[in-house]
Scaffold this motif. Structure first.
Motif, PDB file in Angstrom:
ATOM      1  N   SER A   1     -34.346  83.580  46.094  1.00 25.93           N
ATOM      2  CA  SER A   1     -34.389  82.969  47.434  1.00 25.93           C
ATOM      3  C   SER A   1     -34.317  84.032  48.518  1.00 25.93           C
ATOM      4  O   SER A   1     -33.712  85.099  48.331  1.00 25.93           O
ATOM      5  CB  SER A   1     -33.291  81.932  47.649  1.00 25.93           C
ATOM      6  N   TYR A   2     -34.935  83.743  49.654  1.00 22.73           N
ATOM      7  CA  TYR A   2     -34.925  84.676  50.780  1.00 22.73           C
ATOM      8  C   TYR A   2     -33.494  84.982  51.206  1.00 22.73           C
ATOM      9  O   TYR A   2     -33.135  86.134  51.470  1.00 22.73           O
ATOM     10  CB  TYR A   2     -35.684  84.096  51.969  1.00 22.73           C
TER      11      TYR A   2
ATOM     12  N   ASP B   1     -37.440  90.664  51.998  1.00 24.50           N
ATOM     13  CA  ASP B   1     -38.722  89.992  51.804  1.00 24.50           C
ATOM     14  C   ASP B   1     -39.770  90.552  52.762  1.00 24.50           C
ATOM     15  O   ASP B   1     -40.868  90.011  52.877  1.00 24.50           O
ATOM     16  CB  ASP B   1     -38.596  88.477  51.973  1.00 24.50           C
TER      17      ASP B   1
ATOM     18  N   ARG C   1     -44.171  82.766  56.681  1.00 22.27           N
ATOM     19  CA  ARG C   1     -44.871  82.282  55.489  1.00 22.27           C
ATOM     20  C   ARG C   1     -45.805  81.109  55.774  1.00 22.27           C
ATOM     21  O   ARG C   1     -46.652  80.791  54.938  1.00 22.27           O
ATOM     22  CB  ARG C   1     -43.878  81.895  54.399  1.00 22.27           C
TER      23      ARG C   1
ATOM     24  N   ARG D   1     -45.114  78.951  49.984  1.00 24.99           N
ATOM     25  CA  ARG D   1     -44.571  79.463  48.730  1.00 24.99           C
ATOM     26  C   ARG D   1     -45.727  79.829  47.818  1.00 24.99           C
ATOM     27  O   ARG D   1     -46.200  79.028  47.028  1.00 24.99           O
ATOM     28  CB  ARG D   1     -43.688  78.381  48.106  1.00 24.99           C
ATOM     29  N   ASN D   2     -46.194  81.061  47.948  1.00 21.81           N
ATOM     30  CA  ASN D   2     -47.437  81.453  47.291  1.00 21.81           C
ATOM     31  C   ASN D   2     -47.396  82.949  47.000  1.00 21.81           C
ATOM     32  O   ASN D   2     -47.195  83.755  47.904  1.00 21.81           O
ATOM     33  CB  ASN D   2     -48.619  81.119  48.206  1.00 21.81           C
ATOM     34  N   CYS D   3     -47.575  83.333  45.746  1.00 16.21           N
ATOM     35  CA  CYS D   3     -47.500  84.755  45.403  1.00 16.21           C
ATOM     36  C   CYS D   3     -48.595  85.561  46.073  1.00 16.21           C
ATOM     37  O   CYS D   3     -48.370  86.695  46.523  1.00 16.21           O
ATOM     38  CB  CYS D   3     -47.534  84.941  43.887  1.00 16.21           C
TER      39      CYS D   3
ATOM     40  N   TYR E   1     -47.920  86.045  49.873  1.00 16.81           N
ATOM     41  CA  TYR E   1     -46.846  87.022  50.073  1.00 16.81           C
ATOM     42  C   TYR E   1     -47.360  88.443  49.893  1.00 16.81           C
ATOM     43  O   TYR E   1     -47.110  89.328  50.733  1.00 16.81           O
ATOM     44  CB  TYR E   1     -45.698  86.764  49.095  1.00 16.81           C
TER      45      TYR E   1
ATOM     46  N   ASP F   1     -43.138  86.114  45.375  1.00 15.52           N
ATOM     47  CA  ASP F   1     -42.844  84.747  45.791  1.00 15.52           C
ATOM     48  C   ASP F   1     -43.481  83.771  44.814  1.00 15.52           C
ATOM     49  O   ASP F   1     -44.461  84.093  44.139  1.00 15.52           O
ATOM     50  CB  ASP F   1     -43.364  84.474  47.201  1.00 15.52           C
ATOM     51  N   ASN F   2     -42.877  82.599  44.736  1.00 13.51           N
ATOM     52  CA  ASN F   2     -43.316  81.520  43.859  1.00 13.51           C
ATOM     53  C   ASN F   2     -43.248  81.882  42.383  1.00 13.51           C
ATOM     54  O   ASN F   2     -44.032  81.412  41.569  1.00 13.51           O
ATOM     55  CB  ASN F   2     -44.736  81.049  44.208  1.00 13.51           C
TER      56      ASN F   2
ATOM     57  N   THR G   1     -39.561  80.169  43.469  1.00 14.69           N
ATOM     58  CA  THR G   1     -38.685  80.772  44.467  1.00 14.69           C
ATOM     59  C   THR G   1     -39.097  82.213  44.728  1.00 14.69           C
ATOM     60  O   THR G   1     -39.900  82.792  43.985  1.00 14.69           O
ATOM     61  CB  THR G   1     -37.217  80.734  44.010  1.00 14.69           C
ATOM     62  N   PHE G   2     -38.551  82.791  45.811  1.00 16.18           N
ATOM     63  CA  PHE G   2     -38.705  84.216  46.061  1.00 16.18           C
ATOM     64  C   PHE G   2     -37.753  84.958  45.142  1.00 16.18           C
ATOM     65  O   PHE G   2     -36.652  84.487  44.856  1.00 16.18           O
ATOM     66  CB  PHE G   2     -38.389  84.538  47.524  1.00 16.18           C
TER      67      PHE G   2
END
Length: 301
Positions: free
Chosen positions: A24-25, A35, A42, A53-55, A58, A135-136, A140-141
């Protein structure tokens, strides 16, 4: 991007190959793992990736935050990143990662699902393992240590800094009943998510020597990485067509020729164009001189 979830409770070789440092952030920030500011931006798309929420979004943010990095054509879901980079001449290594590289997992590699996964290499440790931020991952981050084994990335992408020029390619061009339809993909590193301006020149390049000029041009703009545009033209006959992406004024870089195609512009019928390979761009086979009718109808659909 949805990443395949690990099955917890059953130890696997992949489990042994990783150590989670934070999730999580908020928790990561409290433990001193940054982050890079992504948590607050984001909702913005970078490299035209899906925000949130996307790798991929990010990693695109991290690549474009401090330096210009051009998005190679075909860079879509995470599983495509390594192959798209190689096709564009960007180094992709399976060994000797460096800080700042993009760790790339192909589909179903490590903990990734069908769409693959990407992360930023934050540190290379003395034992050869790497520390990544992503991320994701499991929704989660996360920062984690990845060791060699089944969870090891498929490759490490080392993107060069761009000169600011647009990058992309012409996918297809065809003529239909006096209309030209053009499809391609491109991005402008100076202005992610903003409109990119394009021009199609018929008959000659925009920068042709000896005073030769195109017999007709048309321009359009779109913020989409992938695009298809169609326009009614007056030119008839066999013709070469040149697609340009324009560099944003007062920014680094220059206009880029994305591709060249041959067309036969007829009044009725459907004639597919042929996109020429790069080796034929500078040594073109002369085509018959196209004509522009005296009677002008509308120039735009």
């Amino acid at each position: 991007m949805l990443i395949g979830l690990a099955i917890f409770g059953i130890p696997t070789s992949a489990d042994a190959a990783r150590t989670v440092l934070c999730t999580s952030y908020t928790q990561c920030k409290a433990k001193g793992y940054s982050d890079g500011g992504y948590g607050s931006v984001r909702s913005t798309s970078f490299w035209n990736q899906t925000p949130g929420r996307n790798c991929t979004n990010y990693v695109a943010y991290r690549l474009t935050k401090n330096r210009l990095v051009a998005r190679p054509p075909g860079t879509d879901a995470a599983r495509t990143w390594g192959r798209a980079a190689r096709a564009a001449g960007v180094p992709v290594r399976s060994y000797a990662p460096r800080r700042g590289d993009v760790a790339w997992w192909d589909a179903y590699k490590g903990y990734s699902g069908e769409k693959g996964h990407v992360a930023i290499v934050e540190r290379v440790r003395a034992d050869g393992s790497i520390v990544v931020s992503e991320d994701n991952m499991n929704g989660t981050f996360m920062w984690r240590v990845v060791r060699r084994g089944s969870a090891w990335p498929s490759g490490f992408v080392r993107y060069p800094t761009s000169d600011g020029s647009p990058s992309g390619l012409l996918e297809s061009m065809r003529s239909e009943d006096g209309k030209v339809s053009v499809s391609g993909m491109a991005s402008e590193p100076d202005r992610w998510g903003k409109d990119v301006d394009y021009t199609v020149a018929l008959g000659a390049p925009l920068d042709a020597a000896n005073g030769v000029r195109p017999v007709e041009t048309f321009s359009f703009s779109t913020a989409y990485y992938k695009f298809t545009w169609r326009r009614t033209v007056q030119t008839r006959g066999p013709v070469r067509a040149y697609l340009y992406a324009h560099n944003t004024e007062r920014t680094r870089g220059k206009d880029t020729l994305l591709g060249v195609a041959t067309l036969d512009l007829v009044e009725d019928g459907n004639v597919l164009g042929r996109v020429l390979p790069r080796t034929e761009w500078l040594t073109p086979t002369p085509a018959p001189t196209p004509t522009v009718p005296t009677v002008q109808s509308g120039l735009q659909d």
